[in-house]
Write a protein that holds these residues in place. Sequence first.
Motif, PDB file in Angstrom:
ATOM      1  N   PHE A 110      16.916  47.751  43.208  1.00  0.00           N
ATOM      2  CA  PHE A 110      16.507  46.938  42.060  1.00  0.00           C
ATOM      3  C   PHE A 110      17.737  46.341  41.366  1.00  0.00           C
ATOM      4  CE2 PHE A 110      15.411  45.977  37.759  1.00  0.00           C
ATOM      5  CZ  PHE A 110      14.079  45.580  37.786  1.00  0.00           C
ATOM      6  N   VAL A 111      18.684  47.199  41.034  1.00  0.00           N
ATOM      7  CA  VAL A 111      19.870  46.724  40.309  1.00  0.00           C
ATOM      8  C   VAL A 111      20.699  45.791  41.200  1.00  0.00           C
ATOM      9  CG1 VAL A 111      21.998  47.457  39.145  1.00  0.00           C
ATOM     10  CG2 VAL A 111      19.904  48.793  38.868  1.00  0.00           C
ATOM     11  N   GLY A 112      20.791  46.120  42.485  1.00  0.00           N
ATOM     12  CA  GLY A 112      21.554  45.279  43.409  1.00  0.00           C
ATOM     13  C   GLY A 112      20.939  43.897  43.564  1.00  0.00           C
ATOM     14  N   ILE A 113      19.635  43.844  43.707  1.00  0.00           N
ATOM     15  CA  ILE A 113      18.970  42.540  43.883  1.00  0.00           C
ATOM     16  C   ILE A 113      19.061  41.727  42.588  1.00  0.00           C
ATOM     17  CG2 ILE A 113      16.731  41.411  44.276  1.00  0.00           C
ATOM     18  CD1 ILE A 113      16.079  43.896  46.108  1.00  0.00           C
ATOM     19  N   LEU A 114      18.775  42.379  41.473  1.00  0.00           N
ATOM     20  CA  LEU A 114      18.838  41.658  40.191  1.00  0.00           C
ATOM     21  C   LEU A 114      20.250  41.109  39.948  1.00  0.00           C
ATOM     22  CD1 LEU A 114      17.591  40.766  37.492  1.00  0.00           C
ATOM     23  CD2 LEU A 114      18.159  43.034  36.574  1.00  0.00           C
ATOM     24  N   SER A 115      21.262  41.942  40.195  1.00  0.00           N
ATOM     25  CA  SER A 115      22.632  41.472  39.924  1.00  0.00           C
ATOM     26  C   SER A 115      23.047  40.383  40.907  1.00  0.00           C
ATOM     27  CB  SER A 115      23.629  42.637  39.950  1.00  0.00           C
ATOM     28  OG  SER A 115      23.628  43.271  41.203  1.00  0.00           O
ATOM     29  N   THR A 116      22.553  40.450  42.138  1.00  0.00           N
ATOM     30  CA  THR A 116      22.864  39.387  43.106  1.00  0.00           C
ATOM     31  C   THR A 116      22.223  38.077  42.656  1.00  0.00           C
ATOM     32  OG1 THR A 116      22.924  41.025  44.881  1.00  0.00           O
ATOM     33  CG2 THR A 116      22.806  38.712  45.536  1.00  0.00           C
ATOM     34  N   GLN A 117      20.999  38.173  42.175  1.00  0.00           N
ATOM     35  CA  GLN A 117      20.315  36.968  41.686  1.00  0.00           C
ATOM     36  C   GLN A 117      21.071  36.372  40.490  1.00  0.00           C
ATOM     37  OE1 GLN A 117      18.232  36.205  44.346  1.00  0.00           O
ATOM     38  NE2 GLN A 117      16.738  35.582  42.819  1.00  0.00           N
ATOM     39  N   LEU A 118      21.541  37.235  39.601  1.00  0.00           N
ATOM     40  CA  LEU A 118      22.305  36.750  38.445  1.00  0.00           C
ATOM     41  C   LEU A 118      23.645  36.153  38.883  1.00  0.00           C
ATOM     42  CD1 LEU A 118      21.558  39.669  35.945  1.00  0.00           C
ATOM     43  CD2 LEU A 118      20.719  37.313  35.778  1.00  0.00           C
TER      44      LEU A 118
END
Lengths: 645, 88
Positions: free
Chosen positions: A621-629
Motif C-alpha cells: 500500500f505505502v509503496g504503491i501510493l508513494s510511487t504514484q505520488l
Amino acid sequence: MCGFGGYFGSVPDGKALLEKMTVAIAHRGPDEQGVFTAPQAGLGHVRLSIVGLGDGQQPMSDASGELTIAFNGEIFNYVELRDELRAKGRRFRTSSDTEVILHLYDQMGEDCVSRLNGDFAFALWDNRRRRMLLARDRMGVRPLFYTMRAGTLYFASEVKALLQVPGISAEIDPIALDQIFTLWAPIAPRTPFKDIFELEPASLVVADERGVATRSYWSLEFADRDAPPRHVNEGKAAEELRTLLTDATRIRMRADVPVGSYLSGGLDSSIVSALAAGMAPQGLRTFSVTFDSAEHDESAFQNEMAVALGTDHRAVACRAGDIAKVFPDVVRYAERPVLRTAPAPLYQLSGLVRDTGLKVVLTGEGADEVFAGYDIFKESRVRRFCGRQPGSRIRPHLFRKLYPYLPGLKQQSPEYLAAFFGAGNDPLDDPLFSHRPRLKGTAATKMFFSGDLRARLAGYDAADELVSRLPEAFGRWHPLHQAQFLESRFLLPGYILSSQGDRMAMAHGVEGRFPFLDHRLVEFAAGLPPEMKLKGLVEKHILREATKDLLPPSIGKRTKQPYRAPDSHSFSGRGEFDYVRTAMGEEAIAAGGLFNAKAVTKLYEKCRARPASGFRDNAAFVGILSTQLWLQTFTGTSIRTAEAA
Amino acid sequence: MTETIKDSVKAFIIENFLFGDTSYELADTASLIENDIIDSTGVLELVAFIEDRFGIAMADADIVPANLDSLARISAFIAARSAVPVSA
C-alpha cells in the motif's frame, strides 16, 4: 550543511542555470545563496550557516583563485586539520571548515578525503588542472547525484536541482523500482530516476578533458572469520569504545550555533544525548516524536531519559491523519518511493526542531548497523540454530521472543514460525542468508506490478544483483559480519540515512549529525569479535557495557524496539485524504502504468476495511501510493490531489 | 453444496491474497508460504475465514502448516472437521 549544484562542460547560460538549480534546493540552505562560473565549469550553493557564520560563504575560492569549492556537510576534525596545516605555513582567511578542504586538496590532491572525518559531499573545481572533483563521505550521510547530458556533467545535492537542466526530465527506472520493492532501496549508483545516478558512499568522481572516472577511496571491511580476533579483552574494548564514542560526540558538538539531540527513548539516542548533555554547559535541548497508538509510542522512556538528563525536552505528536497529511511532501523530499511511512514523523520532527530555532541535532542512527542491534541479526542466528535441527518444535519458539511487538507472530505455532522464517530451508552458505526472509517478504509486494512493468523487467532479480555487488572477501567473513555489511553498505545509505535522515531533516533546513557513524568508531566496531556485539540474543552488548553508567537501568537494559510508524491505516478512516483515494484509484493507476489497477483497488479496499493488514499489504500500500505520488511530483503524471475530505 | 469447499477456499485466496489475479496457477498442493501467498497475518485471516465461512472453531493446535499450507490441505482439514465431502 547546505546544498549545491553545478556542472562541468559547456553550458550556454551557466549562471542562470545555477540560480535555478539552487532555488530548487533552497530548503537545504535558507541562509545564503551564491554561484560561481568559469569557462567550462559552474558551482551554485545554498547555505545553512553553522560553522564560520560570518565568513563561510560559498562557493569558496582559495587565495590563488584557482581552487573553488561548493560543500555540503561538516568536517568535524577541521580544528585539528587547520592547526596542522597552519603549522606547515598555511594561512587561513576564514574560520570555516570549508577552507580546510581547499588547503588540504591543494596539499594532497584528491587523497585529501582520507584525512576528513565528517559527513560531506563536495564539488571542487581545480582550474589549474581543469578538472572537477566530486566526493562523498564514507558512510553516505550526505547525498550527491549526477548525470551526463550532451557531454556535460551535471551534479547536485538533490535530483530536483538536476531537473532544472534543459533536456533533463524525470522518468522512472523500472530496475530501481524493482530494487525498492525487493530491498527497500535502489542499489547505488542507480536511483529511481532513469539515467540519473547517485555517487556511492566513500567514492570520488574525477572529471576532466579525458572523461569522467569514479573510484572508491574507503570500504567497510571485516576480518576473515578464522583470523585471530583483534580484540580479546572485553573490558579494554569497552573502554576504547567509550573513548572513541565520547570523542565522536565531542567533535560533533562543534558549531557556532546551539546543537540539540533527538531522543527516541531507545538505547542509542539516549547514549548520544547523555554524552552531549555532559558537554553542553548551557544545557541540551532534546526532541522526540510521540504516537497516539500504544504500539508505536515510546514517550514514557523519552520523558524518563529527559528528566534523568535534565534536558529542555520537546515532543511533536504524530496523531492519526498526520502521516497522510505530510506524506506527499515526504515523497517530494525523499525523491523516491518508500515502503514504509517511518520518514513522515521524522519530517514532522525536523519541523519542530526548526520551529524551536535550532538547526543542528545529534542522532543515535547507525548504532544498530555498527553494533549489531537490529532484529535481523538475531533472527539470522536463530534461523541457523533452527536449521541445525529442522524438526525441533522447541527451537522456533525463539522467533516469538525476537518480535514481541508483532502481534501477528504471537499467535503462530512453532511450525508456522519455522516456515515463515525459512528455518531449515535456506542454504546456510547463501550470501544473503541473513536477509532472505525480509527480501522474500518484501518482494511479495511485486505481485501488484502491471504486466507491462513485468515485461520491461524481463525476469530481472534485484537480489541477484545485490549478490553481484558484494566484495570478494565477503564469503570469508563471519555470518554476523556479512549481515552487518549488507545493512551498513546498502540499506543504511539507501534508505535510513537518505529517506529517513538527510532528506527529512534538510526539508526543514536541519542538519543531523551521527556520532555512531564516525569512521574511527565504524572501523573499531568492525574489528570486534561478533560475540562482543551480539551476545547470545542480547544486541549491542559491548555498547551497553561501555555506557552502563550513563543511563538509567530501564533504558540501558531495554530490548531493541525498532522505530516504526503506523502504515496503511494512516491513510484511511476519519480524515481520509482525497489524494489517497485518487492516487490509488483505477484511473490514476492505469495512467501510471506501473501497477495492476484491479489488484490495487482490492488492496485499497482491504486495507480500508481491515487496518491490521500484515507486512506485505502495508508495504504494498505505502509503496504503491508513494510511487504514484512520485510520478505525479516528478513526471507530471496526472493524479489530482485535494485537501482532506 | 452448490460450491465445493475447495472452490470456496480458492476463491477466498484469490480475492484476499492474490487480489483477484486469476491468472495465477494455484496448484492444489502448492505451499502458500513458500510461494509467498500468505504471511503471518495471512494465516490469521485464513483462520478467521474458515471459522466464519464453515463454522469451525480452530484450536491453536490446528493452526499448523500440515492443516493450512495448501489448498488441498485446507480443504481436507475443513472436510474432516465439518464432515462435508471435499467434492460436493
